[in-house]
Design a protein around this motif. Sequence first.
Motif, short mmCIF file in Angstrom:
data_model
loop_
_atom_site.label_atom_id
_atom_site.label_comp_id
_atom_site.label_asym_id
_atom_site.label_seq_id
_atom_site.Cartn_x
_atom_site.Cartn_y
_atom_site.Cartn_z
N LYS A 89 40.38 32.89 32.47
CA LYS A 89 39.36 32.81 33.51
C LYS A 89 39.51 33.98 34.46
O LYS A 89 40.61 34.24 34.99
N VAL A 90 38.43 34.69 34.68
CA VAL A 90 38.41 35.82 35.61
C VAL A 90 37.66 35.40 36.87
O VAL A 90 36.49 35.02 36.80
N ILE A 91 38.34 35.46 37.99
CA ILE A 91 37.73 35.14 39.29
C ILE A 91 37.34 36.46 39.96
O ILE A 91 38.19 37.33 40.16
N GLU A 92 36.08 36.61 40.27
CA GLU A 92 35.60 37.86 40.87
C GLU A 92 36.14 38.04 42.28
O GLU A 92 36.58 37.08 42.93
N GLN A 93 36.06 39.29 42.74
CA GLN A 93 36.54 39.62 44.08
C GLN A 93 35.73 38.88 45.14
O GLN A 93 34.50 38.83 45.09
N GLY A 94 36.43 38.28 46.11
CA GLY A 94 35.76 37.54 47.17
C GLY A 94 35.42 36.11 46.79
O GLY A 94 34.77 35.40 47.57
N LYS A 95 35.88 35.65 45.61
CA LYS A 95 35.60 34.29 45.15
C LYS A 95 36.89 33.49 45.06
O LYS A 95 37.99 34.04 45.03
N ILE A 96 36.77 32.18 44.99
CA ILE A 96 37.90 31.27 44.83
C ILE A 96 37.53 30.24 43.77
O ILE A 96 36.40 29.71 43.78
N GLY A 97 38.46 29.96 42.87
CA GLY A 97 38.23 28.95 41.85
C GLY A 97 39.02 27.68 42.14
O GLY A 97 40.19 27.74 42.50
N VAL A 98 38.34 26.53 42.01
CA VAL A 98 38.99 25.23 42.20
C VAL A 98 38.93 24.49 40.87
O VAL A 98 37.86 24.33 40.28
#
Length: 301
Positions: free
Chosen positions: A49-58
């Motif tokens: 999983k790639v989380i983009e810059q400025g994002k947060i994954g829950v």
Amino acid sequence: MFIAIIGIIILIAGMVIKGSPTPNARYAGVIKIVGIVIVVLGLFSSSVKVIEQGKIGVQSLFGKVQPDILESGLHIIDPVVDVTIFDARTQNYTMSAQTTEGQKPGDDAIRVLSSDGLEVTIDITVLYRLIPSKTPFLLQNIGPDYIDNIVRPVSRTAIRDNAVAFEAVSLYSTKRAEFQARIQKTIATAFAKNGMELQSLLVRNISLPASVKASIESKINAEQEAQKMQFVLQKEKQEAERKRIEAQGIADYQKILSTGLSDKQLQYETIKAQKEIALSPNAKVIILGNGKGAPIILGKD
């Protein structure tokens, strides 16, 4: 994960075809290999999983929210975990009477009643951000639609609850900063309880009823006219004082002349004047008198 499920289906189909007496049974081995490859690819893609810059994954596993968050970057996760993405950057939400300014189409301004019973229209912009460590709580208790569930209703309610403590004219003029500080404090407290941080609250416009506006404009015009008249009166007083001083100076000068000049001084001044005339480059004939009258000057043609 969807790709892996398709691979499993293809794998099962290959096993079924292999056990059937149909001529396609010879392709069963190839079908199973394709199914296994698709399953592996599906599991791999679901595990990365790639989380983009400025994002947060829950993460949530079978509906249960996991406490650990995924910050921006590459992560290896359980392929059966579902990841909800939140924006961790500063966001803004505008409610305005201008139809093209706010997130909601049309007139979205907040209409409130002041302490004197007048309806006041207020435009605001809310600047906020999600607290990264609180996003699991936010997903568990509020869900991803936190704008409609928290930001919008909390802001509108705070403005209505605080506006009733002020008169309409005060909201428009002298008490505007105090009003903004009060609603900012109320909204900040409510946001903090729900995993959000209020960064700024901008009261962009406060519109009064037309009758109140006309009354304020009339008062302002009257004050301006009064100030203008005071300026004119001050100017006239200064001019009168100037003339008085000038007249006093002339009177003092004449008094000095009348009391300070003697006959001998006048005779001396007359001689000086005659001397200057005699030294003039113009040719003249001067006939001096006996000192009691003015000399006779004859021009020479």
